[in-house]
Design an enzyme around this catalytic site. Sequence first.
Site, PDB file in Angstrom:
ATOM      1  N   GLU A 281      10.478 -17.625   9.078  1.00  0.00           N
ATOM      2  CA  GLU A 281       9.618 -17.193   7.971  1.00  0.00           C
ATOM      3  C   GLU A 281       8.826 -15.997   8.468  1.00  0.00           C
ATOM      4  O   GLU A 281       8.054 -16.102   9.416  1.00  0.00           O
ATOM      5  CB  GLU A 281       8.635 -18.306   7.584  1.00  0.00           C
ATOM      6  CG  GLU A 281       9.192 -19.309   6.599  1.00  0.00           C
ATOM      7  CD  GLU A 281       8.166 -20.369   6.223  1.00  0.00           C
ATOM      8  OE1 GLU A 281       8.589 -21.438   5.787  1.00  0.00           O
ATOM      9  OE2 GLU A 281       6.950 -20.116   6.374  1.00  0.00           O
TER      10      GLU A 281
ATOM     11  N   ASP B 225      -4.241 -19.138   2.771  1.00  0.00           N
ATOM     12  CA  ASP B 225      -4.139 -19.229   4.219  1.00  0.00           C
ATOM     13  C   ASP B 225      -5.472 -19.488   4.899  1.00  0.00           C
ATOM     14  O   ASP B 225      -6.516 -19.008   4.468  1.00  0.00           O
ATOM     15  CB  ASP B 225      -3.534 -17.936   4.779  1.00  0.00           C
ATOM     16  CG  ASP B 225      -2.041 -17.871   4.525  1.00  0.00           C
ATOM     17  OD1 ASP B 225      -1.338 -18.809   4.952  1.00  0.00           O
ATOM     18  OD2 ASP B 225      -1.592 -16.907   3.873  1.00  0.00           O
TER      19      ASP B 225
ATOM     20  N   TYR C 148       9.949 -26.410  -0.108  1.00  0.00           N
ATOM     21  CA  TYR C 148       8.917 -26.411   0.927  1.00  0.00           C
ATOM     22  C   TYR C 148       7.834 -27.383   0.461  1.00  0.00           C
ATOM     23  O   TYR C 148       7.113 -27.100  -0.487  1.00  0.00           O
ATOM     24  CB  TYR C 148       8.364 -24.991   1.069  1.00  0.00           C
ATOM     25  CG  TYR C 148       7.396 -24.761   2.214  1.00  0.00           C
ATOM     26  CD1 TYR C 148       6.298 -25.582   2.444  1.00  0.00           C
ATOM     27  CD2 TYR C 148       7.571 -23.662   3.059  1.00  0.00           C
ATOM     28  CE1 TYR C 148       5.422 -25.335   3.484  1.00  0.00           C
ATOM     29  CE2 TYR C 148       6.684 -23.404   4.103  1.00  0.00           C
ATOM     30  CZ  TYR C 148       5.614 -24.243   4.302  1.00  0.00           C
ATOM     31  OH  TYR C 148       4.738 -23.994   5.324  1.00  0.00           O
TER      32      TYR C 148
END
Lengths: 415, 263
Positions: free
Chosen positions: B49, B60, B175
């Site tokens: 990734e 994040d 995911y």
Amino acid sequence: MANDLFNSFMTGPDEKGRFGQFGGRFVSETLMPLILELEEQYENAKTDHSFWDEMHDLWTHYVGRPSPLYFAERLTDHLGGAKIYLKRDELNHTGAHKINNVLGQIILARRMGKSRIIAETGAGQHGVATATVCAKFGLKCVVYMGAHDVERQAPNVFRMRLLGAEVVPVTSGRGTLKDAMNDALRDWVTNVRDTFYCIGTVAGPHPYPAMVRDFQSIIGKEAKEQMMAAEGRLPDTIIAAIGGGSNAMGLFYPFLDDTSVNIIGVEAGGKGVNAKMEHCASLTGGRPGVLHGNRTYLLQDEDGQIQEGFSISAGLDYPGIGPEHAWLHDIGRAQYVSITDKEALEAFQLSCSTEGIIPALEPSHALAHVMKIAPELPKDHIICMNMCGRGDKDIFTVARHLGFDMSGPEGRSVE
Amino acid sequence: MTRIDDKFAALRKEGKKAFVSYVMAGDPDYDTSLELVRGLPAAGVDIIELGLPFTDPMADGPAIQLAGQRALAAGMTLERTLDMARAFRETDDTTPIVLMGYYNPIYSRGVDQFLADAKAAGIDGLIIVDLPPEEDDELCIPAQQAGLNFIRLATPTTDDKRLPKVLENTSGFVYYVSITGITGAAAAQANVVAPEVARIKSKTDLPIIVGFGVRTPETAKDIAGIADGTVVGSAIVSELASGKSVDEVLAFVKSLADGAHSA
């Protein structure tokens, strides 16, 4: 032209949360279910009389609405042209229009069973309003504020703490309003089950832009009625300052279909809208992009990286603008202009000396544009400007720019 | 079939779980970052990734935020990120590369232009955090048409009612985000994640990879054991940020990969 409904400017957003190409729901999957739940709850509340009864009761007895529509006679005489009215939202409890919206969102949060409220703030006005309403309802309140803004808006930080809120200085990125919003979103994604994110402006993922607009449009509704009572007709021009654009959307929205009314939004031009990016004029100096859950005009570089704005006013210091403004700009229903820090400071002083009103730096931008256009307009032209906040919070900033040292008892001129 | 599909087919044949690693393109600079990326397959990484730096990475945690800032400060752009993929492809034509980031740099370049360039650069899939199924017309559907996988995140808040929508236009793999939160936050717990993975598995044939909150070889093993593989990002990025050499970071990556592959 068969049906006025099809020609209305007031039907947005569509079911995808879009105003034309702007708006939308650009958020991570973790938040998406909550955004959908919020939309559903808001749609229910919108048509629920008990919701609006509670709002109106609080607007009346807690906020002090309706705010007056005031004929600024000496300002009008001084400028020598159009007749100038000020919508006095600076007289609201907590000193700005922000509380109109906060009340709506907190009532909704209570209905959704959320016990913890988070908010972002730039100048601190939305943070103070959120801390205030949370104190009133006994809710836990966490306010994210850029570390840089914590420093330049110390009185509001203390107010929020007095009101029982936890103020979190944000050091990620460059520590301004945009970074505070990032950290608020990070908090929300982490505490999604018990937390309600109370957004302070007409931006963010759908339904926030529409919801905040609806809560703020009490400003325009009142202004319309008050103008009819005072003058027997609609104003010719309405003007408001724009950072994210909530006070402006609140004033503009009820007038969108009155096509005789000119609508002008005033962005923060900082040191001037030029390639050096020392401004916050997203519409004048930006281009469409996606940030904080919506597509709108953004200050960004060639690579799509978001740039920092610059303005004397912490409340306008945001690199984006609400998506409905982006749409009104593109279709030409509203006009958007920019005003520099210097022009806003002149307007600030003129309001003090001619009307005895110390305005916030945000509406000082709107007033500066009034100063530009009013002298050229005929005396029967009516302008209605939103005086969306009072300037107590800004006196330190203004003093510094005017060369006054506030540390001594008399104040003295400094070089 | 993309390189991602081929990779999972090969892993299945070997009876192995997938180990996916995230690194930020251009952190701390282009050359170091490329050296690291080139070393990942030999360290046991099955899928790379590649983080696309963005000024406002809202999903994040601090480790990846700072990595993005370092990369941007060193002059990283979308174009340079694609350059890095091209350079990697000169020596490796089988390890899949998934570009992971936020929509605005892509939107700014223009979706069609981006997809053509990404495909040509050897990118195999996209994970774009701020594009939920509600915005599929923006990039997801055009990407699939261009032959790139669009890998969707499923999260603990994705309930049964919503799951079909999330799976509908997903390809390559799913995911699963093990926690409600940001990258590098709370530790993932296999006993909590297992029933969620099973719930998603019952609705799709796609491989399910679990990420967020995996930091150690032990957790990598535990999590890979209850899914089709696992992702580590922040822990690797933090190793690099702590001043370790590329070789030291690759040794750490190998310990994680060994953990996941022992599941």
